[in-house]
Design an enzyme around this catalytic site. Sequence first.
Site, mmCIF file in Angstrom:
data_model
loop_
_atom_site.group_PDB
_atom_site.id
_atom_site.type_symbol
_atom_site.label_atom_id
_atom_site.label_comp_id
_atom_site.label_asym_id
_atom_site.label_seq_id
_atom_site.Cartn_x
_atom_site.Cartn_y
_atom_site.Cartn_z
ATOM 1 N N CYS A 58 2.374 70.537 -11.139
ATOM 2 C CA CYS A 58 3.338 71.282 -10.327
ATOM 3 C C CYS A 58 4.419 70.393 -9.735
ATOM 4 O O CYS A 58 5.593 70.739 -9.756
ATOM 5 C CB CYS A 58 2.609 72.004 -9.198
ATOM 6 S SG CYS A 58 3.707 72.760 -7.992
ATOM 7 N N PHE A 59 4.040 69.239 -9.198
ATOM 8 C CA PHE A 59 5.013 68.440 -8.461
ATOM 9 C C PHE A 59 5.904 67.595 -9.364
ATOM 10 O O PHE A 59 6.610 66.719 -8.900
ATOM 11 C CB PHE A 59 4.300 67.567 -7.423
ATOM 12 C CG PHE A 59 3.994 68.337 -6.173
ATOM 13 C CD1 PHE A 59 4.792 68.212 -5.051
ATOM 14 C CD2 PHE A 59 2.943 69.227 -6.136
ATOM 15 C CE1 PHE A 59 4.538 68.947 -3.907
ATOM 16 C CE2 PHE A 59 2.681 69.968 -4.999
ATOM 17 C CZ PHE A 59 3.483 69.826 -3.875
#
Length: 278
Positions: A150-151
């Site tokens: 996600c990041f």
Amino acid sequence: MMKETWRFIDSGDCSPAYNMALDEALLDWHSKRLIPPTIRFYSWNPATLSIGYFQKVEKEVNLEKVQEYGLGFVRRPTGGRGVLHDKELTYSVIVSEDHPEMPATVTEAYRVISQGILEGFKDVGLDAYFSIPRTDEEKNALKNPRSAVCFDAPSWYELVVEGRKVAGSAQTRQKGVILQHGSIILDIDEDKLFDLFKYSSDRLRERMQKNFKNKAVAINALRKEPLSIDEAKKAFKRGFERGLNIELEPYTLTDEEEKVVNEIVKSRYENHEWNFRK
């Protein structure tokens, strides 16, 4: 102008299945007008890998490493990519799509809700701002993410400090209600995070992990004094009140509400078919 009162729930440490079940229950209750708009803070016990609604476990996740690290595992009802929930404050916001302050589009609703997170970062002394993909290359990267992590890159209106992503969020809309939840990372173990996913080669993993350092950062890597979870809760609670122009009233679930949440835990989020579905 009078401030609207929203409900505030601090769940503390909960199991991965309970965390997702309570978010779902709050969405359902709000859709039936049983509860007002709600903001919830929570943590994970054990630390957990959550994956987005559309992710393919077999293709993307290294389940052996998930077990080796003793992590929980759950599929979220929201989209997005894999998140390691460890040293973080997790939040969720439940509000009707027809709320007068909520824009119709997903992107603009992100901006309004995330204003509360932006104010929280200011409260802890960090000069955060919204990411806005400007070039065609940046916009295409959002449509075709190269990584299951996600990041790895900020989306529209996610929070950035010094050019690096500091909070990740995901949103779903069901039954006329917006559920947005996300991670405010205090500390991050990059090696552990990247161990949890599959790559076509070691070289690719190495390159992605190296790029990750330039794209994402945890709060405590940016501060002289480390921020505790309790300090983060106070700061981001104030941030949501300022950013959304609301007052938050603490609330504890009733026994009957807890019973409903635990039924959802058993029927969905502890269910192998939900978490590992194709």
